[in-house]
Design an enzyme around this catalytic site. Sequence first.
Site, mmCIF file in Angstrom:
data_model
loop_
_atom_site.group_PDB
_atom_site.id
_atom_site.type_symbol
_atom_site.label_atom_id
_atom_site.label_comp_id
_atom_site.label_asym_id
_atom_site.label_seq_id
_atom_site.Cartn_x
_atom_site.Cartn_y
_atom_site.Cartn_z
ATOM 1 N N SER A 37 0.656 -1.136 0.071
ATOM 2 C CA SER A 37 -0.064 -0.110 0.081
ATOM 3 C C SER A 37 0.802 1.345 -0.125
ATOM 4 O O SER A 37 0.421 2.544 -0.210
ATOM 5 C CB SER A 37 -0.894 -0.041 1.300
ATOM 6 O OG SER A 37 -0.351 0.233 2.310
ATOM 7 N N LYS A 82 0.894 4.764 7.042
ATOM 8 C CA LYS A 82 0.176 5.451 5.956
ATOM 9 C C LYS A 82 0.604 6.933 6.065
ATOM 10 O O LYS A 82 1.613 7.245 6.668
ATOM 11 C CB LYS A 82 -1.497 5.450 5.801
ATOM 12 C CG LYS A 82 -2.351 4.061 6.042
ATOM 13 C CD LYS A 82 -1.908 3.441 4.699
ATOM 14 C CE LYS A 82 -2.957 2.251 4.672
ATOM 15 N NZ LYS A 82 -2.563 1.351 3.946
#
Length: 171
Positions: A37, A82
């Site tokens: 990701s 993230k």
Amino acid sequence: MAKPWWREALETILWALVLALVLRTFVVQAFWIPSGSMIPTLDPGDRVLVLKFWYHLPSVDPKRGNLVVFKYPVDPRRDFVKRIIGLPGETVELREGKVYVNGVQIDEPYVVNSDTYTMAATEVPKDSYFCMGDNRPNSQDSRFWGFVPRNFLKGPVVFRYWPLTRIGLPR
């Protein structure tokens, strides 16, 4: 009188364990990156160090663009990594994959794989953050499960130590 060698060794091992536990709990922790990701910034299998005390310092607030490890809001037993995109009180919107904060498109040179996702403008709540992966088509992030509460932040990613060919500061 000198201590026996076995007692010295045992005390040294115990103190080393206590020090390691204190450092891991309060100072720095290693994390393994399990998914793609965050490609190209972080690859699956990368290992990074996170400063766990950083956001507890006075006058140190998370900034847009920081790579952070946090407890996954849907299942706090899991950790995610993230990038912070939206700060408390800001409005975040996505138009055809482009991110707008308070109506202004932000520059994201770290996004190589973009998508065409569109999301209506939404305000980031107080003490929360809007976080997204750099590999947008392959990232489950705030677009899908919402905001990250500040108290879920573990700390910023400060150093990649594995693999040796990619050692250094992730950007």
